[in-house]
Design an enzyme around this catalytic site. Structure first.
Site, PDB file in Angstrom:
ATOM      1  N   ASP A  68      26.196 -36.380 -15.343  1.00 37.48           N
ATOM      2  CA  ASP A  68      26.228 -34.923 -15.529  1.00 37.48           C
ATOM      3  C   ASP A  68      27.713 -34.563 -15.575  1.00 37.48           C
ATOM      4  O   ASP A  68      28.354 -34.361 -14.546  1.00 37.48           O
ATOM      5  CB  ASP A  68      25.518 -34.229 -14.368  1.00 37.48           C
ATOM      6  CG  ASP A  68      25.499 -32.704 -14.520  1.00 37.48           C
ATOM      7  OD1 ASP A  68      26.345 -32.174 -15.267  1.00 37.48           O
ATOM      8  OD2 ASP A  68      24.640 -32.061 -13.892  1.00 37.48           O
ATOM      9  N   GLU A 161      29.109 -32.260  -2.731  1.00 41.37           N
ATOM     10  CA  GLU A 161      28.250 -31.802  -3.824  1.00 41.37           C
ATOM     11  C   GLU A 161      26.854 -31.753  -3.219  1.00 41.37           C
ATOM     12  O   GLU A 161      26.147 -32.748  -3.181  1.00 41.37           O
ATOM     13  CB  GLU A 161      28.354 -32.752  -5.013  1.00 41.37           C
ATOM     14  CG  GLU A 161      27.823 -32.127  -6.283  1.00 41.37           C
ATOM     15  CD  GLU A 161      26.308 -32.159  -6.345  1.00 41.37           C
ATOM     16  OE1 GLU A 161      25.655 -31.251  -5.751  1.00 41.37           O
ATOM     17  OE2 GLU A 161      25.778 -33.075  -6.971  1.00 41.37           O
ATOM     18  N   GLU A 170      16.399 -28.637  -1.007  1.00 40.21           N
ATOM     19  CA  GLU A 170      16.985 -29.795  -0.298  1.00 40.21           C
ATOM     20  C   GLU A 170      17.702 -29.362   0.957  1.00 40.21           C
ATOM     21  O   GLU A 170      17.873 -30.143   1.880  1.00 40.21           O
ATOM     22  CB  GLU A 170      18.041 -30.555  -1.115  1.00 40.21           C
ATOM     23  CG  GLU A 170      17.521 -31.416  -2.181  1.00 40.21           C
ATOM     24  CD  GLU A 170      18.665 -32.218  -2.799  1.00 40.21           C
ATOM     25  OE1 GLU A 170      19.356 -32.936  -2.052  1.00 40.21           O
ATOM     26  OE2 GLU A 170      18.864 -32.128  -3.998  1.00 40.21           O
ATOM     27  N   HIS A 310      22.090 -31.310 -14.859  1.00 45.27           N
ATOM     28  CA  HIS A 310      20.858 -31.931 -14.370  1.00 45.27           C
ATOM     29  C   HIS A 310      20.053 -30.971 -13.491  1.00 45.27           C
ATOM     30  O   HIS A 310      18.907 -31.252 -13.165  1.00 45.27           O
ATOM     31  CB  HIS A 310      21.151 -33.247 -13.637  1.00 45.27           C
ATOM     32  CG  HIS A 310      21.733 -33.060 -12.281  1.00 45.27           C
ATOM     33  ND1 HIS A 310      23.045 -32.678 -12.073  1.00 45.27           N
ATOM     34  CD2 HIS A 310      21.191 -33.183 -11.049  1.00 45.27           C
ATOM     35  CE1 HIS A 310      23.278 -32.590 -10.776  1.00 45.27           C
ATOM     36  NE2 HIS A 310      22.157 -32.891 -10.128  1.00 45.27           N
TER      37      HIS A 310
HETATM   38  N1  SAH Z   1      29.067 -36.997  -3.576  1.00 46.61           N
HETATM   39  C1  SAH Z   1      28.224 -37.776  -4.465  1.00 46.61           C
HETATM   40  C2  SAH Z   1      26.735 -37.686  -4.119  1.00 46.61           C
HETATM   41  C3  SAH Z   1      26.170 -36.273  -4.095  1.00 46.61           C
HETATM   42  S1  SAH Z   1      24.413 -36.239  -3.764  1.00 46.61           S
HETATM   43  C4  SAH Z   1      28.478 -37.348  -5.887  1.00 46.61           C
HETATM   44  O1  SAH Z   1      29.036 -36.269  -6.076  1.00 46.61           O
HETATM   45  O2  SAH Z   1      28.090 -38.051  -6.817  1.00 46.61           O
HETATM   46  C5  SAH Z   1      24.348 -35.898  -2.059  1.00 46.61           C
HETATM   47  C6  SAH Z   1      24.479 -37.140  -1.166  1.00 46.61           C
HETATM   48  O3  SAH Z   1      24.498 -36.670   0.177  1.00 46.61           O
HETATM   49  C7  SAH Z   1      23.325 -38.104  -1.261  1.00 46.61           C
HETATM   50  O4  SAH Z   1      23.813 -39.400  -1.554  1.00 46.61           O
HETATM   51  C8  SAH Z   1      22.656 -38.060   0.116  1.00 46.61           C
HETATM   52  O5  SAH Z   1      22.141 -39.300   0.539  1.00 46.61           O
HETATM   53  C9  SAH Z   1      23.806 -37.575   1.004  1.00 46.61           C
HETATM   54  N2  SAH Z   1      23.400 -36.825   2.200  1.00 46.61           N
HETATM   55  C10 SAH Z   1      22.516 -35.792   2.250  1.00 46.61           C
HETATM   56  N3  SAH Z   1      22.392 -35.303   3.495  1.00 46.61           N
HETATM   57  C11 SAH Z   1      23.223 -36.049   4.270  1.00 46.61           C
HETATM   58  C12 SAH Z   1      23.532 -36.039   5.672  1.00 46.61           C
HETATM   59  N4  SAH Z   1      22.943 -35.172   6.488  1.00 46.61           N
HETATM   60  N5  SAH Z   1      24.434 -36.936   6.134  1.00 46.61           N
HETATM   61  C13 SAH Z   1      25.026 -37.815   5.279  1.00 46.61           C
HETATM   62  N6  SAH Z   1      24.771 -37.878   3.956  1.00 46.61           N
HETATM   63  C14 SAH Z   1      23.880 -37.000   3.453  1.00 46.61           C
END
Ligand code: SAH
Length: 370
Positions: A68, A161, A170, A310
Site C-alpha cells: 500500500d 501505524e 481493531e 488497503h
Molecule cells: N508497523 C508495521 C506494521 C503495522 S500493523 C508497518 O507499518 O508495516 C500493526 C502491527 O501492530 C501488527 O504487526 C500487530 O501484530 C502489532 N500490534 C498490535 N497490537 C499490538 C500490541 N498491543 N503490542 C505489540 N504489537 C501490537
C-alpha cells in the site's frame, strides 16, 4: 462498488523523490480477516480475538500493507524529509510488524529505536534489522506493549501505524495511547498525530441489490432473516467517486498526542447536502491521517476521491432508498462506540432523516464492525 486498483487523484503528498522506490502499487485488497486479531496467545484455547494477533504472524498481511504505497510512502516521506525530528532521538515503534518504520527512523538518524511487535513477525523483524546492519540502532522486543518493559524510562518519539478499517476497527489506538502515557517524554511527538473521520452518501443500487436484497429471494426461498444481519455489517469496499451524491462531512477529528481512549467513542452530527437529483442507498465513511509536526504538513486520505488504499471505504447500507433532490439534505448523527464484549469490534448507531419534496424518512439503524 468499483475496481479497487483504479488510481485517482491523491489528496496529500506522498510522492517519492529519492532513489528508494517501491515498485508495486496497492491493489486495494484488505489487511485483515473478519475475525482476525493480533498477538499470539500463550495457550491453545484461542478465542476469536486471538486470531487477530495470529493474522499478523503471516507475511501476507505485511506484504499487503507494505505494498500500500499511499500508506508506506507517506510514512517514509514523513521520516526522510524531516530528519531534524529524528536526529539523536529515541523512538518507540508501536506494532513494528516487519520493522519497516523502525528502519526508516534508523536511516533518518535516530539514536535508538525500540521496535515492539507481539506477533511471530517479531522474529522476522529481528532478522531483517540484522540483515540490514541496524542491530546497533534498532532493538526488536517481542511482546505486547501493555505487558513489557522498555530498557529506557522515556522515549522522544512514538511512531505507529495503528489505523483499522473505519479508522477504529481493531482498536489498536488504545495501545498507542497507553504507550504515549507510559513512555513519551514531555513535549515528545506522536506520529501520526491527527486522524479525522468523514461521512458522505452514495448511489449504489446495483451493489445493494446484490449484497442486501439478494436474501429476500434465494432460488425462490425467503432468506430475509439473513438480510437483517447483512445490512447490519458495514461493507469494506471501494466506492467510485461518481457514486457520491452529497458533500463530504467531517464527523470527528482526533489529536493523538492529547486525546484519551474515551474520545474514540463519540456522537457526531452531520448534514449531507445533495449536489444533484439522485437516489441514496448508503452512507460511506472514510478517514484521513496527518503528521502536523512535519516541516510541510503531510498525510493521506482513504476517501473515494483519492488513490485507493488497503483500507478502502466503509459502506453503511440504508434500509430505504432515499429519493433526494439537489439542495436537500440528509441530517442526523452517528454514534461510534467500542463493543462491550469485544473491544476490538465497533458499534455504530446511525440516526438520519430526510424531509424532501419526494421523500420523507426518519430512521435509526444499528451496525456492527466485526
Ligand atoms: N508497523 C508495521 C506494521 C503495522 S500493523 C508497518 O507499518 O508495516 C500493526 C502491527 O501492530 C501488527 O504487526 C500487530 O501484530 C502489532 N500490534 C498490535 N497490537 C499490538 C500490541 N498491543 N503490542 C505489540 N504489537 C501490537
Amino acid at each position: 462498488m468499483n475496481d479497487a486498483s483504479k488510481p485517482t487523484k491523491i489528496k496529500f503528498e506522498y510522492e517519492d523523490d529519492d532513489d528508494e522506490t517501491i515498485e508495486q502499487v496497492a491493489t486495494g485488497s484488505s489487511n485483515l480477516d473478519e475475525d482476525s486479531t493480533m498477538c499470539e496467545p500463550a495457550d491453545a484455547d484461542k478465542t476469536s480475538a486471538d486470531y487477530y494477533f495470529d493474522s499478523y504472524s503471516h507475511f501476507g498481511i505485511h506484504e499487503e500493507m507494505l505494498k500500500d504505497v499511499v500508506r508506506t510512502k507517506t510514512y517514509q516521506n514523513v521520516i526522510y524529509k524531516n530528519t531534524f525530528l529524528f536526529k539523536d532521538k529515541i523512538v518507540l515503534d508501536v506494532g513494528a510488524g516487519t520493522g519497516i518504520l523502525s528502519l526508516f527512523c534508523a536511516k533518518a538518524g535516530a539514536k535508538h529505536v525500540y521496535a515492539v511487535e507481539c506477533s511471530q513477525m517479531a522474529d522476522m523483524a529481528k532478522e531483517i534489522v540484522k540483515a540490514n546492519g541496524y542491530s546497533n540502532v534498532i532493538t526488536v522486543l517481542k511482546g505486547k506493549i501493555e505487558e513489557l518493559e522498555l530498557p529506557v524510562p522515556q522515549v522522544d518519539i512514538i511512531i505507529s501505524e495503528w489505523m483499522g478499517y473505519f479508522l477504529l476497527y481493531e482498536n489498536m489506538l488504545d495501545t498507542v495511547l497507553y504507550a504515549r502515557d507510559k513512555w513519551l517524554v514531555n513535549n515528545g511527538i506522536v506520529l501520526p498525530d491527527n486522524a479525522s473521520l468523514y461521512l458522505t452518501a452514495i448511489e449504489d443500487a446495483e451493489y445493494k441489490e446484490d449484497k442486501i436484497e439478494f436474501w429476500n429471494n434465494v432460488y425462490g426461498f425467503d432468506m430475509s432473516c439473513i438480510r437483517k444481519q447483512s445490512i447490519m455489517e458495514p461493507l469494506v469496499d471501494t466506492v467510485d467517486q461518481n457514486q457520491i451524491v452529497t458533500n463530504c462531512q467531517l464527523l470527528k477529528t482526533m489529536d493523538i498526542s492529547k486525546m484519551t481512549s474515551g474520545d474514540a467513542s463519540f456522537t457526531a452530527p452531520f448534514k449531507l447536502v445533495a449536489e444533484r437529483d439522485d437516489y441514496i442507498h448508503a452512507l460511506v465513511a472514510y478517514f484521513d491521517v496527518a503528521f502536523t509536526v512535519c516541516h510541510k504538513m503531510t498525510g493521506f486520505s482513504t476517501g473515494p476521491k483519492t488513490r485507493n488504499t488497503h483500507w478502502k471505504q466503509t459502506v453503511l447500507y440504508l434500509e430505504d432508498v432515499l429519493t433526494i433532490c439537489e439542495g436537500e439534505s440528509v441530517v442526523g448523527s452517528m454514534t461510534v462506540s467500542q463493543n462491550k464484549k469485544n473491544p476490538r469490534d465497533v458499534d455504530i448507531t446511525l440516526k438520519y432523516s430526510l424531509n424532501g419534496q419526494r421523500c420523507v424518512i426518519s430512521r435509526t439503524q444499528q451496525y456492527k464492525m466485526r
